[in-house]
Design a protein around this motif. Structure first.
Motif, PDB file in Angstrom:
ATOM      1  N   THR A 144      28.416  42.273  46.146  1.00 27.95           N
ATOM      2  CA  THR A 144      29.487  43.646  45.893  1.00 27.95           C
ATOM      3  C   THR A 144      30.448  43.202  44.730  1.00 27.95           C
ATOM      4  O   THR A 144      30.066  42.458  43.760  1.00 27.95           O
ATOM      5  CB  THR A 144      30.173  43.893  47.244  1.00 27.95           C
ATOM      6  N   SER A 145      31.577  43.816  44.623  1.00 24.45           N
ATOM      7  CA  SER A 145      32.434  43.510  43.437  1.00 24.45           C
ATOM      8  C   SER A 145      33.595  44.054  44.000  1.00 24.45           C
ATOM      9  O   SER A 145      33.885  44.820  45.145  1.00 24.45           O
ATOM     10  CB  SER A 145      31.910  44.481  42.509  1.00 24.45           C
ATOM     11  N   GLU A 146      34.934  43.730  43.230  1.00 29.10           N
ATOM     12  CA  GLU A 146      36.204  44.046  43.480  1.00 29.10           C
ATOM     13  C   GLU A 146      36.128  45.520  43.631  1.00 29.10           C
ATOM     14  O   GLU A 146      37.064  46.504  44.287  1.00 29.10           O
ATOM     15  CB  GLU A 146      37.137  43.504  42.467  1.00 29.10           C
ATOM     16  N   GLY A 148      34.235  47.784  44.328  1.00 20.69           N
ATOM     17  CA  GLY A 148      33.460  48.253  45.561  1.00 20.69           C
ATOM     18  C   GLY A 148      34.462  48.272  46.619  1.00 20.69           C
ATOM     19  O   GLY A 148      33.918  48.746  47.822  1.00 20.69           O
ATOM     20  N   ASN A 149      35.639  47.771  46.396  1.00 23.38           N
ATOM     21  CA  ASN A 149      36.610  47.816  47.523  1.00 23.38           C
ATOM     22  C   ASN A 149      37.956  48.541  47.082  1.00 23.38           C
ATOM     23  O   ASN A 149      38.543  48.827  48.108  1.00 23.38           O
ATOM     24  CB  ASN A 149      36.817  46.142  47.939  1.00 23.38           C
ATOM     25  N   LYS A 162      28.798  50.231  44.677  1.00 24.58           N
ATOM     26  CA  LYS A 162      29.112  48.896  45.392  1.00 24.58           C
ATOM     27  C   LYS A 162      30.010  49.477  46.495  1.00 24.58           C
ATOM     28  O   LYS A 162      29.793  48.633  47.667  1.00 24.58           O
ATOM     29  CB  LYS A 162      29.957  47.901  44.672  1.00 24.58           C
ATOM     30  N   GLU A 166      29.008  48.166  50.477  1.00 24.50           N
ATOM     31  CA  GLU A 166      29.574  47.785  51.236  1.00 24.50           C
ATOM     32  C   GLU A 166      29.521  48.306  52.797  1.00 24.50           C
ATOM     33  O   GLU A 166      29.500  47.646  53.797  1.00 24.50           O
ATOM     34  CB  GLU A 166      31.250  47.625  50.827  1.00 24.50           C
ATOM     35  N   ASP A 187      31.856  39.082  47.036  1.00 24.80           N
ATOM     36  CA  ASP A 187      32.319  39.520  45.736  1.00 24.80           C
ATOM     37  C   ASP A 187      32.559  38.288  45.055  1.00 24.80           C
ATOM     38  O   ASP A 187      33.250  37.302  45.223  1.00 24.80           O
ATOM     39  CB  ASP A 187      33.578  40.023  46.048  1.00 24.80           C
ATOM     40  N   SER A 189      33.634  37.788  42.053  1.00 25.77           N
ATOM     41  CA  SER A 189      34.829  37.901  41.211  1.00 25.77           C
ATOM     42  C   SER A 189      33.962  38.278  39.759  1.00 25.77           C
ATOM     43  O   SER A 189      32.851  38.362  39.548  1.00 25.77           O
ATOM     44  CB  SER A 189      35.561  36.710  41.086  1.00 25.77           C
ATOM     45  N   GLU A 190      34.923  38.578  38.797  1.00 31.19           N
ATOM     46  CA  GLU A 190      34.621  38.740  37.340  1.00 31.19           C
ATOM     47  C   GLU A 190      33.848  37.657  36.958  1.00 31.19           C
ATOM     48  O   GLU A 190      34.607  36.608  36.628  1.00 31.19           O
ATOM     49  CB  GLU A 190      35.544  39.717  36.692  1.00 31.19           C
ATOM     50  N   ARG A 232      32.812  40.148  54.613  1.00 34.76           N
ATOM     51  CA  ARG A 232      32.751  40.160  53.091  1.00 34.76           C
ATOM     52  C   ARG A 232      33.453  38.896  52.588  1.00 34.76           C
ATOM     53  O   ARG A 232      34.410  38.692  52.875  1.00 34.76           O
ATOM     54  CB  ARG A 232      33.728  41.438  52.805  1.00 34.76           C
ATOM     55  N   GLU A 234      34.867  36.544  49.243  1.00 40.39           N
ATOM     56  CA  GLU A 234      35.337  36.495  47.816  1.00 40.39           C
ATOM     57  C   GLU A 234      34.923  34.895  47.511  1.00 40.39           C
ATOM     58  O   GLU A 234      35.714  34.092  48.091  1.00 40.39           O
ATOM     59  CB  GLU A 234      36.841  36.706  47.786  1.00 40.39           C
TER      60      GLU A 234
END
Length: 244
Positions: A144-146, A148-149, A162, A166, A187, A189-190, A232, A234
């Motif tokens: 997923t991705s930040e 997506g939250n 995303k 989730e 996630d 992160s970038e 989830r 990170e």
């Protein structure tokens, strides 16, 4: 970190970025690998790198959101290795670049991002789960991705796709958790990838390298996390908690 010797790990979108880093990390851990991507040349390069690390690897050119390609990829893997222990749904696209605001977002581009990023993992999971449920063991890990939250202006259909991943992760987890199979999400992160460069062309802050975030995936694929479902993670927080 638990060993992955003889574990059969399936990774979509494995030709570059995080998918490549995951392939090599699992290869080093002794896993047997089934990888796919749409680009044949890059995929073969990754497969050769994994083989040099001693891994047995099946590399198949496939669109991980196209039903006929999914069937070919999964059935070939099951026939070759006998089972699939871990599925990592990593394949995704960013959409048009530069990313338009939603008001200007073309409908066909929006639909394509949802097809690849949300429907793809749904179809992959749906195809791989029966074998896992039969053995009452298996780990599905969605990326997923930040975005997506939390909804961010300018991340367009990617972030929305995303959000879908989730919700799907939680729903699958709730449906199969009693049967010994777990479905979680990460996630990462970038990261310093081609995809991020398209999303944030003028990036002026530090990015993680794909190799820096693989540990949480290794953990979720291992028996160490067998009781964890529907969660989830990170990647950076996971590393900090483990004192890395």
């Amino acid at each position: 970190m638990g060993t992955h010797t003889n574990q059969v790990v399936m990774i979509t979108g494995a030709s570059r970025g995080l998918g490549r880093a995951l392939t090599l990390a699992f290869a080093q851990g002794g896993a047997k690998l089934a990888i796919c991507a749409r680009g044949q040349e890059e995929l073969q390069q990754v497969a050769q790198e994994a083989e040099r690390l001693g891994a047995e690897i099946l590399a198949i050119r496939a669109d991980a959101a196209k039903p006929s390609d999914i069937e070919r990829f999964v059935s070939t893997t099951e026939a070759h290795f006998g089972q699939i222990d871990v599925l990592i749904n990593n394949a995704s696209i960013i959409g048009p670049s530069p990313i338009p605001y939603l008001l200007d977002y073309p409908e066909e581009d929006f639909a394509e991002v949802i097809r690849v990023n949300t429907i793809g993992p749904f179809l992959m999971t749906k195809r791989v789960l029966p074998g896992m449920l039969q053995r009452r063991k298996g780990s599905v890990i969605n990326v997923t991705s930040e975005a997506g939250n939390t909804g961010y202006a300018g991340w367009g259909a990617y972030g929305i796709s995303k959000f879908g991943v989730e919700g799907m992760t939680q729903t699958f987890a709730d449906e199969v958790g009693e049967a010994g199979v777990r479905v979680n999400m990460v996630d990462p992160s970038e990261m310093n990838t081609q995809m991020h460069a398209l999303a944030v062309p003028d990036c002026d802050y530090e990015l993680a390298e794909p190799e820096d975030v693989v540990d949480v995936f290794l953990y979720l694929a291992s028996d160490e996390s067998s009781a964890i479902n529907g969660q989830r993670f990170e990647a950076r927080q996971f590393l900090e908690e483990r004192g890395r």
